[in-house]
Design a protein around this motif. Structure first.
Motif, PDB file in Angstrom:
ATOM      1  N   LEU A 181      41.846 -20.539 -79.615  1.00  0.00           N
ATOM      2  CA  LEU A 181      42.568 -21.557 -80.388  1.00  0.00           C
ATOM      3  C   LEU A 181      43.898 -20.961 -80.836  1.00  0.00           C
ATOM      4  N   ALA A 182      44.925 -21.812 -80.917  1.00  0.00           N
ATOM      5  CA  ALA A 182      46.204 -21.405 -81.488  1.00  0.00           C
ATOM      6  C   ALA A 182      46.737 -22.547 -82.337  1.00  0.00           C
ATOM      7  N   VAL A 183      47.494 -22.188 -83.379  1.00  0.00           N
ATOM      8  CA  VAL A 183      48.012 -23.185 -84.306  1.00  0.00           C
ATOM      9  C   VAL A 183      49.411 -22.776 -84.732  1.00  0.00           C
ATOM     10  N   ALA A 184      50.285 -23.765 -84.884  1.00  0.00           N
ATOM     11  CA  ALA A 184      51.627 -23.531 -85.414  1.00  0.00           C
ATOM     12  C   ALA A 184      51.954 -24.622 -86.413  1.00  0.00           C
ATOM     13  N   PHE A 208      54.125 -20.848 -89.789  1.00  0.00           N
ATOM     14  CA  PHE A 208      52.821 -20.268 -89.424  1.00  0.00           C
ATOM     15  C   PHE A 208      52.647 -20.418 -87.925  1.00  0.00           C
ATOM     16  N   ALA A 209      52.228 -19.356 -87.258  1.00  0.00           N
ATOM     17  CA  ALA A 209      51.936 -19.403 -85.831  1.00  0.00           C
ATOM     18  C   ALA A 209      50.992 -18.263 -85.493  1.00  0.00           C
ATOM     19  N   GLU A 210      49.783 -18.613 -85.114  1.00  0.00           N
ATOM     20  CA  GLU A 210      48.771 -17.594 -84.835  1.00  0.00           C
ATOM     21  C   GLU A 210      47.868 -18.053 -83.688  1.00  0.00           C
ATOM     22  N   GLY A 211      47.286 -17.051 -83.026  1.00  0.00           N
ATOM     23  CA  GLY A 211      46.272 -17.315 -82.020  1.00  0.00           C
ATOM     24  C   GLY A 211      44.972 -16.650 -82.402  1.00  0.00           C
ATOM     25  N   VAL A 239      44.009 -14.732 -77.357  1.00  0.00           N
ATOM     26  CA  VAL A 239      44.977 -15.824 -77.517  1.00  0.00           C
ATOM     27  C   VAL A 239      45.964 -15.436 -78.603  1.00  0.00           C
ATOM     28  N   ASP A 240      47.254 -15.687 -78.370  1.00  0.00           N
ATOM     29  CA  ASP A 240      48.255 -15.528 -79.427  1.00  0.00           C
ATOM     30  C   ASP A 240      49.145 -16.765 -79.437  1.00  0.00           C
ATOM     31  N   GLU A 241      50.175 -16.731 -80.250  1.00  0.00           N
ATOM     32  CA  GLU A 241      51.025 -17.916 -80.395  1.00  0.00           C
ATOM     33  C   GLU A 241      51.843 -18.210 -79.145  1.00  0.00           C
ATOM     34  N   HIS A 242      51.855 -17.273 -78.181  1.00  0.00           N
ATOM     35  CA  HIS A 242      52.611 -17.471 -76.948  1.00  0.00           C
ATOM     36  C   HIS A 242      51.715 -17.816 -75.756  1.00  0.00           C
ATOM     37  N   THR A 243      50.417 -17.921 -75.972  1.00  0.00           N
ATOM     38  CA  THR A 243      49.491 -18.274 -74.882  1.00  0.00           C
ATOM     39  C   THR A 243      49.733 -19.712 -74.442  1.00  0.00           C
ATOM     40  N   LEU A 244      49.838 -19.921 -73.129  1.00  0.00           N
ATOM     41  CA  LEU A 244      50.057 -21.258 -72.593  1.00  0.00           C
ATOM     42  C   LEU A 244      48.741 -22.032 -72.518  1.00  0.00           C
ATOM     43  N   PHE A 245      48.778 -23.261 -73.006  1.00  0.00           N
ATOM     44  CA  PHE A 245      47.660 -24.198 -72.920  1.00  0.00           C
ATOM     45  C   PHE A 245      48.164 -25.489 -72.263  1.00  0.00           C
ATOM     46  N   GLY A 246      47.281 -26.193 -71.592  1.00  0.00           N
ATOM     47  CA  GLY A 246      47.609 -27.548 -71.159  1.00  0.00           C
ATOM     48  C   GLY A 246      47.553 -28.470 -72.368  1.00  0.00           C
ATOM     49  N   VAL A 301      49.919 -37.650 -61.927  1.00  0.00           N
ATOM     50  CA  VAL A 301      50.210 -38.452 -63.117  1.00  0.00           C
ATOM     51  C   VAL A 301      50.879 -37.547 -64.153  1.00  0.00           C
ATOM     52  N   GLY A 302      51.687 -36.608 -63.666  1.00  0.00           N
ATOM     53  CA  GLY A 302      52.284 -35.591 -64.514  1.00  0.00           C
ATOM     54  C   GLY A 302      52.963 -36.103 -65.766  1.00  0.00           C
ATOM     55  N   PRO A 303      53.769 -37.178 -65.710  1.00  0.00           N
ATOM     56  CA  PRO A 303      54.467 -37.637 -66.910  1.00  0.00           C
ATOM     57  C   PRO A 303      53.548 -38.082 -68.039  1.00  0.00           C
ATOM     58  N   SER A 304      52.262 -38.210 -67.749  1.00  0.00           N
ATOM     59  CA  SER A 304      51.312 -38.601 -68.795  1.00  0.00           C
ATOM     60  C   SER A 304      50.567 -37.415 -69.384  1.00  0.00           C
ATOM     61  N   ALA A 305      50.502 -36.261 -68.655  1.00  0.00           N
ATOM     62  CA  ALA A 305      49.518 -35.279 -69.117  1.00  0.00           C
ATOM     63  C   ALA A 305      49.665 -33.854 -68.631  1.00  0.00           C
ATOM     64  N   SER A 306      50.698 -33.456 -67.905  1.00  0.00           N
ATOM     65  CA  SER A 306      50.598 -32.184 -67.186  1.00  0.00           C
ATOM     66  C   SER A 306      51.371 -31.009 -67.784  1.00  0.00           C
ATOM     67  N   VAL A 307      51.971 -31.147 -68.954  1.00  0.00           N
ATOM     68  CA  VAL A 307      52.759 -30.049 -69.517  1.00  0.00           C
ATOM     69  C   VAL A 307      51.868 -28.906 -69.990  1.00  0.00           C
ATOM     70  N   ASN A 308      52.304 -27.680 -69.697  1.00  0.00           N
ATOM     71  CA  ASN A 308      51.675 -26.461 -70.219  1.00  0.00           C
ATOM     72  C   ASN A 308      52.687 -25.768 -71.125  1.00  0.00           C
ATOM     73  N   THR A 309      52.244 -25.403 -72.329  1.00  0.00           N
ATOM     74  CA  THR A 309      53.154 -24.765 -73.272  1.00  0.00           C
ATOM     75  C   THR A 309      52.354 -23.985 -74.302  1.00  0.00           C
ATOM     76  N   SER A 310      53.058 -23.283 -75.172  1.00  0.00           N
ATOM     77  CA  SER A 310      52.417 -22.513 -76.237  1.00  0.00           C
ATOM     78  C   SER A 310      52.709 -23.176 -77.578  1.00  0.00           C
ATOM     79  N   VAL A 311      51.980 -22.775 -78.617  1.00  0.00           N
ATOM     80  CA  VAL A 311      52.262 -23.362 -79.930  1.00  0.00           C
ATOM     81  C   VAL A 311      53.625 -22.917 -80.439  1.00  0.00           C
ATOM     82  N   HIS A 312      54.057 -21.718 -80.055  1.00  0.00           N
ATOM     83  CA  HIS A 312      55.404 -21.278 -80.469  1.00  0.00           C
ATOM     84  C   HIS A 312      56.468 -22.193 -79.889  1.00  0.00           C
ATOM     85  N   GLU A 313      56.318 -22.534 -78.608  1.00  0.00           N
ATOM     86  CA  GLU A 313      57.305 -23.399 -77.984  1.00  0.00           C
ATOM     87  C   GLU A 313      57.091 -24.858 -78.380  1.00  0.00           C
TER      88      GLU A 313
END
Length: 519
Positions: free
Chosen positions: A48-51, A60-63, A75-82, A250-262
């Protein structure tokens, strides 16, 4: 005091008394670590990560936990999640940029920009607008559910082309019908207007200016050696890693991968002066506020809220009487909660690598700290509700299984059921015998979309996807008047009651009759 001023003063006092006491400074969030540790344990969450953003700063930003069960990488604040459907607001913001440039208007007919766009009703085809696409008011719904892909190895254009065969679930603009494919259509307006793909536009016009350097629009852009979370799912009571699956079509609906920092940078763009980031204007405030504006009033489902609406990629509600913008996200093994309180310049994002409701409890607890709300055990409330839903869903599943008739057999020998079956909307399906003498069913000539068929009773089979995260579904065969197999019926689960229990029970499904072809 004149009567008008007395009335205004009295009204102001009433408003101040009714509003929750707000916190001017960032509250202490040191409690979050222990809260998350307990929640992850109770909900079996691997990572889990939260920002948290306040007053245009990340406060606040932690993993927590691990990227994948059985592996040590944290996991840290830079880990990529879908981040799944939180992508939708990004697509809406990208279109807002085109509105600013005068290349698009929210109420343009879509076919003015995409002449090839077609739905089953010609009148609706001529009148659908980007606003309709972004507010789920077209009337066509899901194809195979959140976690099953429709034509997964085909281009977005091919998926959209099939929509001309999709019957409407609700009349046009009469109700809210959630549709990932219609959001994909919205995203395809970008290449139609700019000659750049939705993916390239997002990377160049949104991610790059926001410093979201590691964010991307497809799992094909992920490096296995990078800081990337792996998806997990509870299957038959056991949380386990599951395969990554590609949702690009269906990328425009659901496909972004990013981190809580970003993701925090994305929240900063929405908050404060909407559309501005570190002094640079990316989107006009007028168009950003249009995406935040209620477009479609909805029925309130949360007992803690008194209003609900949908904007352009945003759910609009309230928390402790304070207006919120929010959206959840759920794809295979990834779950996100993003909530903004614009009037307080506060944003919270929680990402996890398995499905759970704890993300909402954590977000609510953090928001409570910013409005100095009375103590509420959100964790206990959500966990209790989830456990009750789990019990009810399991009872319904067991009731379905109790209806299975023992000792029956198929009408014909298994080889009589083999062959190709077709449907205008869902195209082709192939039934064939395996080396073990059982039946299997493959959709769209794609081995990833294969069910092994277990005889249930009579001419009904329970299909088990070879990817266990996709769970199961029921199919059955009908005969024609000559006694030969004529149709294959597939019940597509568009939304299960609770995926952890399985694809059934479900209250939202579509039965499709595939006709057998005769070659």
């Amino acid at each position: 005091m004149p009567r008008l001023l007395r009335s205004a003063a009295a009204l102001l006092v009433l408003c101040l008394l009714a509003a929750p006491p707000l916190v001017a400074q960032t509250p202490d969030l040191d409690w979050v670590d222990d809260y998350v540790e307990q929640g992850m344990d109770d909900w079996d969450i691997p990572g889990l990560a939260v920002a948290v953003v306040h007053d245009d700063e990340i406060v606040f930003a932690e993993g927590y936990g691990v990227r994948e069960l059985g592996e040590p990488e944290p996991v840290d604040e830079h880990t990529l999640f879908g981040v799944a459907s939180t992508t939708k607001a990004m697509t809406a913001t990208s279109l807002a940029m085109l509105v600013d440039e005068g290349e698009l208007h929210w109420d343009d007919p879509v076919i003015d920009h995409m002449p090839e766009f077609r739905l089953s009703d010609p009148w609706v085809t001529r009148h659908v607008t980007p606003r309709d696409l972004l507010t789920h008011q077209v009337g066509v719904g899901r194809m195979t559910g959140n976690r099953l892909r429709f034509l997964p190895d085909r281009e977005r254009s091919e998926v959209l082309e099939q929509m001309r065969h999709h019957e409407f679930e609700e009349p046009f603009r009469q109700d809210y019908v959630y549709s990932n494919v219609m959001y994909s259509a919205a995203g395809e307006l970008i290449p139609a207007i700019t000659d750049r793909s939705w993916d390239a536009f997002m990377m160049e016009e949104l991610f790059e200016p926001l410093g979201m350097d590691r964010s991307n629009t497809s799992i094909t852009m992920l490096d296995d050696n990078e800081n990337v979370a792996w998806p997990h799912q509870e299957i038959e009571g056991d949380v386990q890693p599951i395969p990554q699956r590609n949702f690009d079509n269906v990328g425009p609906s659901a496909s972004v991968n990013t981190s809580v920092h970003e993701m925090a940078q994305w929240m900063r763009l929405q908050l404060g002066t909407p559309g501005a980031y570190e002094g640079e204007r990316l989107v006009s405030e007028e168009q950003m506020r249009e995406t935040h504006h209620p477009q479609k009033v909805q029925q309130v489902s949360d007992p803690h809220e008194e209003m609900a609406a949908y904007g352009l990629g945003w759910g609009i509600g309230e928390h402790r009487g304070v207006r919120t913008l929010e959206h959840g996200g759920a794809t295979d093994g990834m779950n996100t909660q993003l909530t903004l309180m614009p009037t307080e310049d506060v944003g919270v994002v929680v990402v996890t690598n398995t499905f759970n409701w704890f993300r909402m409890a954590l977000a609510n607890e953090i928001l409570d700290a910013f409005v100095d709300a009375p103590d509420t055990d959100w964790h206990a409330q959500y966990l209790s509700s989830y456990e009750q839903l789990y019990e009810n869903a399991m009872e319904r599943r067991e009731a379905i299984e109790a209806q299975r008739e023992e000792g029956t057999s198929t009408t014909l020998d298994l080889d009589a059921y083999t062959g190709t079956y077709t449907d205008d909307l869902y195209l082709n399906a192939e039934v064939y015998e395996t080396d073990d003498g059982d039946l299997a069913l493959t959709f769209w000539d794609n081995e990833e979309m294969t069910l092994d068929l277990e005889h249930w009773h009579h001419d009904t089979f329970r299909g088990h996807w070879r990817n266990p995260a996709m769970r199961e579904k029921f199919v059955w065969f009908d005969m024609d008047d000559s006694g030969e197999v004529a149709t294959l019926n597939v019940r597509w689960t568009l939304r299960p009651v609770l995926l952890q229990v399985g694809a059934y029970p479900t209250d939202y499904y579509r039965v499709v009759e595939f006709e057998r072809t005769h070659e």
